[in-house]
Design an enzyme around this catalytic site. Structure first.
Site, PDB file in Angstrom:
ATOM      1  N   HIS A   1       0.823  -1.209   0.000  1.00 57.88           N
ATOM      2  CA  HIS A   1       0.000   0.000   0.000  1.00 57.88           C
ATOM      3  C   HIS A   1       0.858   1.260   0.000  1.00 57.88           C
ATOM      4  CE1 HIS A   1      -3.214  -2.877   0.806  1.00 57.88           C
ATOM      5  NE2 HIS A   1      -3.874  -2.048   0.035  1.00 57.88           N
TER       6      HIS A   1
ATOM      7  N   ARG B   1     -10.707   3.332  -1.456  1.00 57.91           N
ATOM      8  CA  ARG B   1     -10.205   2.570  -0.295  1.00 57.91           C
ATOM      9  C   ARG B   1     -10.562   3.341   0.979  1.00 57.91           C
ATOM     10  NH1 ARG B   1      -5.738   1.249  -4.110  1.00 57.91           N
ATOM     11  NH2 ARG B   1      -5.403  -0.999  -4.046  1.00 57.91           N
TER      12      ARG B   1
ATOM     13  N   ARG C   1     -15.507   0.866  -1.262  1.00 56.26           N
ATOM     14  CA  ARG C   1     -15.191  -0.452  -0.675  1.00 56.26           C
ATOM     15  C   ARG C   1     -15.242  -0.303   0.836  1.00 56.26           C
ATOM     16  NH1 ARG C   1      -9.436  -3.179  -1.441  1.00 56.26           N
ATOM     17  NH2 ARG C   1      -8.818  -1.564   0.037  1.00 56.26           N
TER      18      ARG C   1
ATOM     19  N   GLU D   1     -10.618 -11.706  -4.631  1.00 58.21           N
ATOM     20  CA  GLU D   1      -9.184 -11.568  -4.346  1.00 58.21           C
ATOM     21  C   GLU D   1      -8.663 -12.693  -3.468  1.00 58.21           C
ATOM     22  OE1 GLU D   1      -8.484  -7.782  -2.438  1.00 58.21           O
ATOM     23  OE2 GLU D   1     -10.219  -7.966  -1.131  1.00 58.21           O
TER      24      GLU D   1
ATOM     25  N   ASN E   1      -4.011  -7.682  -6.589  1.00 53.69           N
ATOM     26  CA  ASN E   1      -2.908  -7.516  -5.625  1.00 53.69           C
ATOM     27  C   ASN E   1      -2.935  -8.652  -4.605  1.00 53.69           C
ATOM     28  OD1 ASN E   1      -2.598  -5.124  -6.957  1.00 53.69           O
ATOM     29  ND2 ASN E   1      -3.521  -3.874  -5.361  1.00 53.69           N
ATOM     30  N   ASP E   2      -4.125  -8.883  -4.074  1.00 55.48           N
ATOM     31  CA  ASP E   2      -4.242  -9.963  -3.098  1.00 55.48           C
ATOM     32  C   ASP E   2      -4.377 -11.315  -3.773  1.00 55.48           C
ATOM     33  OD1 ASP E   2      -4.009  -8.873  -0.498  1.00 55.48           O
ATOM     34  OD2 ASP E   2      -5.873  -7.789  -0.840  1.00 55.48           O
TER      35      ASP E   2
ATOM     36  N   ARG F   1       2.837  -9.859  -0.479  1.00 54.69           N
ATOM     37  CA  ARG F   1       2.932  -8.724  -1.410  1.00 54.69           C
ATOM     38  C   ARG F   1       3.785  -7.579  -0.897  1.00 54.69           C
ATOM     39  NH1 ARG F   1      -3.246  -6.255  -1.244  1.00 54.69           N
ATOM     40  NH2 ARG F   1      -2.346  -4.287  -1.899  1.00 54.69           N
TER      41      ARG F   1
ATOM     42  N   CYS G   1      -9.476  -4.157 -10.284  1.00 55.27           N
ATOM     43  CA  CYS G   1      -8.984  -2.930  -9.645  1.00 55.27           C
ATOM     44  C   CYS G   1      -7.630  -3.108  -8.959  1.00 55.27           C
ATOM     45  CB  CYS G   1     -10.005  -2.383  -8.660  1.00 55.27           C
ATOM     46  SG  CYS G   1     -10.337  -3.486  -7.289  1.00 55.27           S
TER      47      CYS G   1
HETATM   48  C1  PEP Z   1      -6.321  -5.824  -4.487  1.00 63.73           C
HETATM   49  O1  PEP Z   1      -6.084  -6.629  -3.596  1.00 63.73           O
HETATM   50  O2  PEP Z   1      -6.024  -6.014  -5.682  1.00 63.73           O
HETATM   51  C2  PEP Z   1      -6.984  -4.553  -4.179  1.00 63.73           C
HETATM   52  C3  PEP Z   1      -7.355  -3.728  -5.128  1.00 63.73           C
HETATM   53  O3  PEP Z   1      -7.131  -4.208  -2.871  1.00 63.73           O
HETATM   54  P1  PEP Z   1      -5.939  -3.709  -1.916  1.00 63.73           P
HETATM   55  O4  PEP Z   1      -4.757  -3.404  -2.768  1.00 63.73           O
HETATM   56  O5  PEP Z   1      -6.432  -2.510  -1.200  1.00 63.73           O
HETATM   57  O6  PEP Z   1      -5.740  -4.873  -1.013  1.00 63.73           O
HETATM   58 MG    MG Z   2      -7.047  -6.442  -1.708  1.00 61.18          MG
END
Ligand code: PEP
Ligand code: MG
Length: 597
Positions: free
Chosen positions: A190, A298, A334, A433, A456-457, A467, A504
């Site tokens: 993040h 977010r 979200r 995710e 991402n997750d 990550r 996303c």
């Molecule tokens: C993701 O996991 O791809 C996502 C968009 O959420 P975050 O990056 O906030 O975990």
């Molecule tokens: Mg996520």
């Protein structure tokens, strides 16, 4: 002598400037007898004054940038400096023991740290950690510590640190932080996501580069190539200044062209491109020119860097402002994804061994309905102000989706009872995710209005690669065949149930993957605003049918290397950014009406 370090480019752009090394929280504390007690007392008063001035400054700045709620923490810190008992203890020990003030403060800090571990009372813990923060600041002022603090850079510089939390990153001043380099981190942490939101060129995962650098050393950050260059030669500097100018020209050209119409492929298939939003300053009216809505808000950032929870009213104001700013375009709120690498100290989430697998997102919300329900109320109320959609993170199965939807129904019923209106047709979506959600996508798709794939997750959980851990960053592979298959399965399930499937995660903002994702069946893409122009340029050069053929070929491949070779080859051949600019310029010449994409 020029030295080049290779890391991971996580936020694009070139930054050139002097290094500002960010300090850790501990210093070497000297212990000595003072010859003149009065002088030592005066040193203490001077450090108190400096600390007070600094806290007032940062309080005012926080109110200006993030609103009054986020500034509470500094009000609490200022109160510590008014604590007569504490100050008197320090003063009387200086007088009685003729010891230097740093040593006395350090002993006091140690005492409070021990207490902090022993007492469970949350109010006491919050107060103690404020106290420790302030002690630390006092020490810094006393020792005139050479290393800078994140919020007090004196001149525009390249910020260098071992690590930086998302909450510290939120506070970065873009006029002071020209670029950023971290020993740790990876593109989907993040902190990296925030660096992109703030448009600060950044390189992470540099391991020990900072050990070789002093404050003021001349640095170049190449966020595109992931390079960190110390003491560049005159030739290197010239080359980078030129590259910086070219990038800026392309950026301005793309931004100008992008501010018309909606995003579609060369053969006319509409693929809306939306923005991911973390910080209030991103929600400016101009966002409507480049983004076709907010695909991911977010909301957890409203909860960071403060001592108290944001009230329902404060949240309502933030969501309503987002809805109004983007109206009539959709804003996907979200529900808070707290936990993982976003640690909120005042919520008493204890540190976990495996935070990414721990008490996160809806898992937290379902147990803390006292926090969850006000958020849902605020979101529903804000739906009167524009087109709001609600999305739930980290859904791992159907029961969980049903549970969060049940809480939403309860909140709707409460609002009905109170005569408070909201959009009765508000859309509710699930993030995909967690691998189990992919496996159940056919069932989940029948119980919600849309999907949004959080790569991402999804990548972290399916490849078992943390990550945020730079040591395994090279294993974090968006082009892994397993990842592509999961995206495809999710899109298929959404398509079969007739619901849209957005994406996303950070993959959405990388134009290298645009054709692949469209071919797999992703119906819209949501990304950092900074990535929108390039991705839109890419979409405009893609043929939908060819993208589907490409996806079919990729799904036959067994390795990421094969997949990457093919998609990189096609991407380079298209050269979309340049092609887009020249096509757009030509079209503008041919037809003076506004461009429609
Ligand atoms: C993701 O996991 O791809 C996502 C968009 O959420 P975050 O990056 O906030 O975990
Ligand atoms: Mg996520």
């Amino acid at each position: 002598m020029e030295s080049i370090f290779r890391g991971i480019g996580v936020s694009p752009g070139i930054a050139i400037g002097p290094a500002a090394l960010l300090g850790g929280d501990r210093f070497d504390i000297p212990k000595y007898k003072v010859a003149d007690v009065e002088e030592e007392l005066a040193r203490f008063e001077c450090a108190l004054r400096k600390t007070r001035d600094y806290l007032k400054k940062i309080h005012a700045k926080t109110v200006e940038r993030l609103g009054i709620g986020h500034a509470d923490i500094f009000t609490a810190h200022l109160l510590v400096l008014e604590d007569v008992t504490l100050l008197e203890e320090v003063r009387s020990r200086i007088s009685a023991e003729s010891l230097n003030v740093e040593f006395i403060l350090d002993e006091l800090s140690q005492r409070y740290t021990d207490l902090l571990g022993a007492v469970e009372d949350s109010l006491f813990q919050a107060r103690t950690s404020d106290l420790l923060d302030v002690m630390n600041r006092l020490q810094r002022n006393l020792l005139d510590a050479e290393r800078t603090h994140v919020r007090e850079m004196a001149e525009p510089s390249i910020l260098m640190a071992h690590d930086l939390s998302p909450s510290d990153t939120v506070m970065l001043d873009r006029t002071m932080v020209l670029g950023m380099s971290l020993d740790s981190g990876s593109p989907t942490s993040h902190t990296a996501i925030l660096a992109r939101a703030l448009e600060i060129p950044a390189v992470m995962g540099l391991r020990h580069a900072a050990c070789h650098i002093n404050n003021g050393t001349s640095i170049i950050i190449d966020g595109n190539e992931g390079l960190f260059i110390a003491e560049p030669t005159a030739d290197t500097l010239d080359a980078y200044r030129q590259k910086q100018r070219q990038l800026e020209e392309t950026r301005v050209a793309l931004r100008g062209i992008m501010s018309h119409g909606s995003s579609a492929t060369r053969d006319g298939v509409s693929i809306p491109t939306q923005a991911n939003v973390e910080l209030p300053f991103e929600l400016v009216p101009e966002l409507r020119d480049t983004a076709e809505g907010v695909g991911l808000f977010r909301t957890e950032y409203l909860f960071l860097n403060r001592d108290t929870l944001p009230s329902e009213e404060e949240q309502y104001q933030a969501y309503a402002q987002a809805a109004e700013t983007m109206d009539p375009l959709p804003v996907t709120l979200r529900t808070m994804d707290i936990g993982g690498d976003k640690f909120v100290s005042h919520l008493q989430i204890s540190k976990e061994e495996n935070p990414q697998l721990g008490w996160r997102a809806v898992r937290f919300c379902l147990e803390r309905k006292d926090i969850f329900k006000p958020q849902l109320r605020a979101m529903l109320r804000a739906s009167n102000k524009g087109k709001i959609q609600i999305m739930f993170p980290m859904i791992s199965g159907v029961e969980e989706l049903r549970q969060v939807k049940a809480v939403l129904s309860e909140v709707k019923k409460d609002l009905d009872g109170e005569g408070i209106s909201y959009d009765p047709d508000i859309k509710v979506g699930s993030m995909i995710e967690v691998p189990s959600a992919v496996a159940l996508a056919d069932v989940l798709s029948q119980e919600c209005d849309f999907f949004s794939i959080g790569t991402n997750d999804l990548i972290q959980y399916s490849l078992a690669v943390d990550r945020v851990n730079e040591k395994v960053a090279h294993l974090y592979e968006p082009a892994h065949p397993a990842v592509l298959r999961m995206i495809k399965w999710t899109c298929n399930a959404a398509w079969a149930s007739g619901i849209p499937c957005s994406l996303c995660g950070e993959m959405a903002g990388n134009p290298l993957y645009t054709e692949t994702l469209i071919g797999m069946g992703v119906t819209s893409l949501s990304m950092s605003a900074v990535s929108l122009p390039l991705v839109r340029a890419e979409i405009a050069e893609i043929n939908f049918g060819e993208a589907q053929e490409l996806a079919a070929r990729l799904l036959q491949m067994g390795t990421a290397a094969e997949i990457k070779t093919l998609i990189e080859e096609r991407y380079e051949k298209r050269g979309s950014a340049e092609a887009f600019i020249s096509h757009a310029v030509q079209r503008e010449k041919d037809a003076p009406s506004p461009l429609e994409y």
